[in-house]
Write an enzyme that holds these catalytic residues in place. Structure first.
Site, PDB file in Angstrom:
ATOM      1  N   SER A  41     -14.675   8.660   0.841  1.00  0.00           N
ATOM      2  CA  SER A  41     -15.154   9.281  -0.433  1.00  0.00           C
ATOM      3  C   SER A  41     -16.572   8.447  -0.762  1.00  0.00           C
ATOM      4  CB  SER A  41     -14.363   9.327  -1.550  1.00  0.00           C
ATOM      5  OG  SER A  41     -15.064   9.612  -2.707  1.00  0.00           O
ATOM      6  N   HIS A 154      -8.288  11.640  -0.195  1.00  0.00           N
ATOM      7  CA  HIS A 154      -7.295  10.424   0.355  1.00  0.00           C
ATOM      8  C   HIS A 154      -5.834  11.065   0.794  1.00  0.00           C
ATOM      9  CE1 HIS A 154      -9.732   7.199  -1.219  1.00  0.00           C
ATOM     10  NE2 HIS A 154     -10.518   7.760  -0.252  1.00  0.00           N
ATOM     11  N   GLN A 162      -8.532  11.748  -7.182  1.00  0.00           N
ATOM     12  CA  GLN A 162      -8.253  10.969  -6.019  1.00  0.00           C
ATOM     13  C   GLN A 162      -7.297   9.901  -6.172  1.00  0.00           C
ATOM     14  OE1 GLN A 162     -11.556  10.643  -3.101  1.00  0.00           O
ATOM     15  NE2 GLN A 162     -11.494   8.574  -3.701  1.00  0.00           N
ATOM     16  N   GLU A 163      -7.273   9.266  -7.196  1.00  0.00           N
ATOM     17  CA  GLU A 163      -6.366   8.031  -7.377  1.00  0.00           C
ATOM     18  C   GLU A 163      -5.930   7.789  -8.672  1.00  0.00           C
ATOM     19  OE1 GLU A 163      -7.798   4.035  -5.719  1.00  0.00           O
ATOM     20  OE2 GLU A 163      -9.645   5.148  -4.809  1.00  0.00           O
ATOM     21  N   GLU A 204      -4.807   4.828   1.376  1.00  0.00           N
ATOM     22  CA  GLU A 204      -4.683   3.688   0.758  1.00  0.00           C
ATOM     23  C   GLU A 204      -3.255   3.151   0.047  1.00  0.00           C
ATOM     24  OE1 GLU A 204      -7.827   4.249  -2.333  1.00  0.00           O
ATOM     25  OE2 GLU A 204      -9.310   4.005  -0.845  1.00  0.00           O
ATOM     26  N   ASP A 241      -8.817   7.236 -10.862  1.00  0.00           N
ATOM     27  CA  ASP A 241     -10.220   7.134  -9.955  1.00  0.00           C
ATOM     28  C   ASP A 241     -10.292   8.777  -9.751  1.00  0.00           C
ATOM     29  OD1 ASP A 241     -12.532   7.582  -8.324  1.00  0.00           O
ATOM     30  OD2 ASP A 241     -11.641   6.347  -6.544  1.00  0.00           O
ATOM     31  N   GLU A 283     -12.526   5.946 -13.316  1.00  0.00           N
ATOM     32  CA  GLU A 283     -13.658   5.547 -12.381  1.00  0.00           C
ATOM     33  C   GLU A 283     -14.251   6.955 -11.931  1.00  0.00           C
ATOM     34  OE1 GLU A 283     -13.912   4.055  -7.830  1.00  0.00           O
ATOM     35  OE2 GLU A 283     -12.255   3.198  -9.192  1.00  0.00           O
ATOM     36  N   ASP A 310     -18.624   3.990  -9.687  1.00  0.00           N
ATOM     37  CA  ASP A 310     -18.630   3.504  -8.097  1.00  0.00           C
ATOM     38  C   ASP A 310     -19.589   4.365  -7.542  1.00  0.00           C
ATOM     39  OD1 ASP A 310     -17.819   3.300  -5.546  1.00  0.00           O
ATOM     40  OD2 ASP A 310     -16.260   4.522  -5.592  1.00  0.00           O
ATOM     41  N   LYS A 335     -18.689  -2.598  -3.879  1.00  0.00           N
ATOM     42  CA  LYS A 335     -18.212  -2.556  -2.401  1.00  0.00           C
ATOM     43  C   LYS A 335     -19.424  -2.824  -1.467  1.00  0.00           C
ATOM     44  CE  LYS A 335     -15.360   1.680  -3.284  1.00  0.00           C
ATOM     45  NZ  LYS A 335     -15.406   3.099  -3.158  1.00  0.00           N
ATOM     46  N   HIS A 363     -11.856  -2.571  -2.029  1.00  0.00           N
ATOM     47  CA  HIS A 363     -11.675  -2.135  -0.630  1.00  0.00           C
ATOM     48  C   HIS A 363     -12.474  -0.826  -0.439  1.00  0.00           C
ATOM     49  CE1 HIS A 363      -8.120   0.563  -1.482  1.00  0.00           C
ATOM     50  NE2 HIS A 363      -8.966   0.654  -2.530  1.00  0.00           N
ATOM     51  N   LYS A 386      -9.387  -4.230  -6.651  1.00  0.00           N
ATOM     52  CA  LYS A 386      -8.745  -2.713  -6.297  1.00  0.00           C
ATOM     53  C   LYS A 386      -8.477  -2.992  -4.708  1.00  0.00           C
ATOM     54  CE  LYS A 386      -9.875   2.198  -6.474  1.00  0.00           C
ATOM     55  NZ  LYS A 386     -11.130   3.166  -6.862  1.00  0.00           N
TER      56      LYS A 386
END
Length: 418
Positions: A41, A154, A162-163, A204, A241, A283, A310, A335, A363, A386
């Site tokens: 992503s 993911h 996503q998270e 992840e 996220d 996020e 991000d 990142k 990460h 993270k």
């Protein structure tokens, strides 16, 4: 002063089994190596990742051109450069490339070398890597933002977000933070098994059950927190996220369901989720160019929770400055491969901390055994890291490294402020 005598690169593989670049930098008989991660992503403003695009070679994912660039162009330019002069070495790389998004050399070529140089400098100085960044004493350890349920790109399920992450806010040490996260993750696994839902994991390490609504995922996590004997929003906080770039079409968003609605309606839904599930961090709640919606969310939430950029910032100083003036967020995800060199990354961290932003070292979904970001988090006093779930060795490696750092600091080890 130690000087670089040789630079070599090779194609290795990331946690998805895709090719990536490893660079090894030598000063006589001492060397250090580093592996560049890769994201799935990605923001469109990220630095360019150079791949061969030859479908006959690893389905177009090979990095032999990037390896060749390091072994020829970069190696020649860096020979005899002083190892400890990171800024000069990174400046040489930037000048060699000469483009805004590292199109010529590729951020993956540049970063693998840049990180390896930093590691080699620490090795020669005979100091731990975390002591070779911004902070020289009074180190603080970051809180883990631990991926617990995967959705979006993911995972192969119907979750829009996503998270879904947990952050052990009540932990007094990193060891305790890991233990608290372990308990919640294992209790969530029990709940999923009882419901006959899959406990297989996404890229992840978070679980990727076949569920279709954000609320269902959040209810499962809340239940796991309670089962672990913790209070949601106090001991353990839920963080999201959204990766809204993937959920944006014609100025509308499909964040809270598959139906596309206005940013205003999305904000109202965010407010409901935050209130109901005591969410502490979001996020990428909106798309990378939708500055107005970011600002509206910040105003609507009155800075009560952490809003993290991000894809909005892509670890880029110029974009961060725009976000600061626009009051778009109060935190930034860092990142390394979004920008391409260690020096540029440090500049962004310093600026973000100076303006009062939380810095979260992150990460990528395509990771490796390289633990550079663990040392970076401690060495810059970033208050969160993270690195995925407590699962898959490429994720756990980063947490293990911070546990080692905590042990080496002894009584001086302190958790950061949130």
């Amino acid at each position: 002063m130690s000087r670089i005598t040789k630079v070599i690169a090779r194609q290795v593989f990331d946690s998805r089994g895709n090719p990536t670049v490893e660079a090894e930098v030598f000063s006589k008989n001492i060397s250090s190596s580093s592996i560049c991660p890769s994201g799935a992503s990605t923001g469109s403003y990220e630095a360019h990742e150079k791949r061969d695009l030859n479908k006959k070679n690893y389905n177009g994912k090979s990095v032999y051109k990037a390896v060749k660039i390091i072994n020829t162009i970069i190696a020649k330019k860096l020979k005899n450069q002083k190892v400890h002069n990171q800024e000069k070495i990174d400046h040489i790389l930037l000048k060699l490339d000469g483009t805004k998004q590292k199109i010529k050399l590729g951020a993956n070529s540049m970063l693998a070398v840049s990180m390896a140089v930093k590691k080699l400098s620490s090795k020669i100085k005979k100091i731990p890597l975390y002591k070779n960044f911004l902070v020289k004493n009074k180190f603080c350890l970051p809180y883990p933002l631990m991926n617990i349920i995967n959705g979006g790109v993911h995972a192969n399920n119907d979750l829009q977000i996503q998270e879904f992450m947990i952050r052990p806010d009540g932990a007094k040490s990193f060891t305790q933070a890991i233990k608290m996260s372990f308990l919640v993750i294992n209790n969530l696994k029990k709940i999923l098994k009882k419901l006959k839902l899959s406990t297989s994991v996404g890229d992840e390490g978070g679980f990727a059950p076949m569920i279709g609504s954000n609320a269902q995922a959040l209810n499962l996590i809340t239940k796991a927190i309670q089962m672990s004997g913790f209070k949601n929003g106090k001991d353990i906080s839920i963080c999201l996220d959204v990766a809204a770039n993937e959920l944006f079409k014609k100025n509308k968003y499909s964040i809270h369901s598959k139906k596309y609605v206005s940013a205003h309606k999305s904000i109202l839904e965010y407010k409901k989720l935050i209130k109901k599930f005591k969410i502490k961090s979001i996020e990428d709640p909106f798309a990378e160019n939708d500055w107005k919606s970011w600002n509206k969310l910040m105003i609507a939430l009155n800075k009560k929770i952490q809003i993290v950029g991000d894809d909005l910032y892509v670890t880029n100083l110029e974009r961060l400055k725009v976000g600061f003036l626009n009051q778009s967020s109060n935190a930034i995800l860092i990142k390394l491969n979004q920008i391409g060199t260690v020096t540029e990354t440090i500049e962004v961290i310093k600026f973000a901390q100076n303006i009062g932003f939380n810095t979260i070292i992150s990460h990528r979904s395509g990771e490796s055994e390289d633990t550079f970001i663990a040392d970076l988090a401690v060495g810059t006093n970033s208050n969160q890291i993270k690195s995925g779930s407590l699962c898959r060795s490429e994720r756990v490696a980063k947490y293990n490294q911070i546990l080692r750092i905590e042990e080496s600091l002894g009584k001086k080890a302190k958790m950061n402020n949130l």
